[in-house]
Enzyme design. Structure first.
Site: not given
Length: 352
Positions: A93-95, A122
């Site tokens: 995952y990222c932002w 996130y």
């Protein structure tokens, strides 16, 4: 077998590894429980790409950023992921679930791993964490462990957990003991969002049909705010008060807060905050004891003049069931006595 459809936050436990592809600074602020940080852009690279995007546009930012991402992914493949077996199944995952995690997942799939991307990134976790606290908080069958300063409440909670009881450890999540002198030496408090993540992770695993033990706390623990839904439930729940002799409480405090004696100047400075409440002369006496290392005298007066009156006022004002509390008497608060005290607290809770 590859996951069908978007991977949601609730699906995260079905993966071998949870990978946070954001920068180290973003990861340090908060991250999903159990995640490891394998950034596709470090903090400085992220700043450079952001500046290029603003000044020269998306194409130039992607061209320069793409080279940085490729170099970082190559390093992770050589180092962090070098021993991952063919059947490894990571969730990345990222932002927001965009290009940073997408690029890592693409390369992992080219290698042959069944990598998946967390839908919403996130931000999806953040929404989930707050929803867990707000939905489950009012459902919890809380038992509030109370007791004046030095009555070993946190240690009793730890003993209850060791005995298989359900516990929410607010001070553990906040990394703070909740009082003026409650900061832990060398241990910074987490961010507010990381505190809420830790609480959501604890709460999500609880069985709402069984009692949950929690320590009485004010709205703030150090600089962190207890989530409103959980605080409201705590204040409305039945209370069990630990009653111990003042001499035994003082002995416990001297053991538990011995580290304060290692920095007399720092201790004296912190006592300055009590001047408005207790007056110049009293605080000057306490500061002199702090500088002289006279902790028994200092802690004894702090208990009698500051903490005990504050405790009584605060609990009477904020705990709605305070008048109906059950009391458990503890003759001793040493390590050997804590498991028995926890058992007595548990038995008292069953009668509520």
């Amino acid at each position: 077998m590859s996951h069908r459809g978007p991977v949601r936050v609730q699906d995260r436990h079905g993966f071998h590894t949870l990978i946070d592809a954001r920068s180290p600074a973003e990861f340090a602020l908060d991250h999903l429980p159990g995640a490891i940080n394998c950034p596709v852009l470090d903090d400085e690279e992220r700043r450079i790409v952001g500046t290029l995007y603003k000044q020269q546009g998306a194409f130039e930012a992607r061209r320069v950023g793409g080279a940085m991402v490729a170099a970082n992914l190559a390093r992770h493949l050589r180092e962090r992921f070098a021993d991952a077996p063919a059947h490894w199944k990571p969730l990345v995952y990222c932002w927001r679930g965009g290009m940073r995690s997408g690029s890592m997942v693409t390369w992992m799939r080219l290698v042959g791993w069944d990598a998946q991307q967390l839908a919403g990134g996130y931000k999806a976790w953040r929404r989930h964490a707050m929803e867990v606290i707000e939905r489950m908080g009012p459902m919890l069958d809380l038992r509030v462990v109370c007791g004046p300063t030095g009555s070993a409440k946190t240690r009793v909670l730890q003993a209850l957990a060791a005995q298989g009881e359900q516990v929410i450890d607010l001070e553990g999540a906040a990394r703070h003991r909740g009082s003026l002198l409650g900061d832990l030496p060398g241990v910074p408090q987490p961010s507010q969002t990381a505190f809420e993540t830790l609480l959501a992770d604890q709460i999500e695993s609880l069985d709402t049909t069984r009692p949950v033990f929690i320590e009485a706390e004010s709205a703030m623990i150090g600089r962190l705010r207890v989530p409103a839904a959980l605080l409201a439930r705590l204040r409305a729940s039945p209370c069990i008060e630990i009653v111990a002799p003042q001499a035994e409480r003082l002995a416990f405090l001297l053991r538990d807060y011995a580290h304060l004696g290692y920095d007399p100047q720092g201790l004296a400075r912190r006592l300055e905050a009590l001047r408005e409440l207790h007056g110049r002369a009293v605080v000057a006496r306490w500061q002199a004891w702090a500088l002289a290392g006279a902790l028994p005298a200092l802690f004894g007066e702090l208990m009698a003049l500051h903490y005990d009156p504050l405790y009584e006022r605060g609990h009477r004002s904020h705990l709605h069931a305070w008048g109906q509390r059950r009391q458990v008497t503890a003759a001793l608060l040493d390590d050997a006595s804590l498991p028995g005290l926890a058992t007595a607290v548990c038995e008292s809770a069953r009668a509520l």
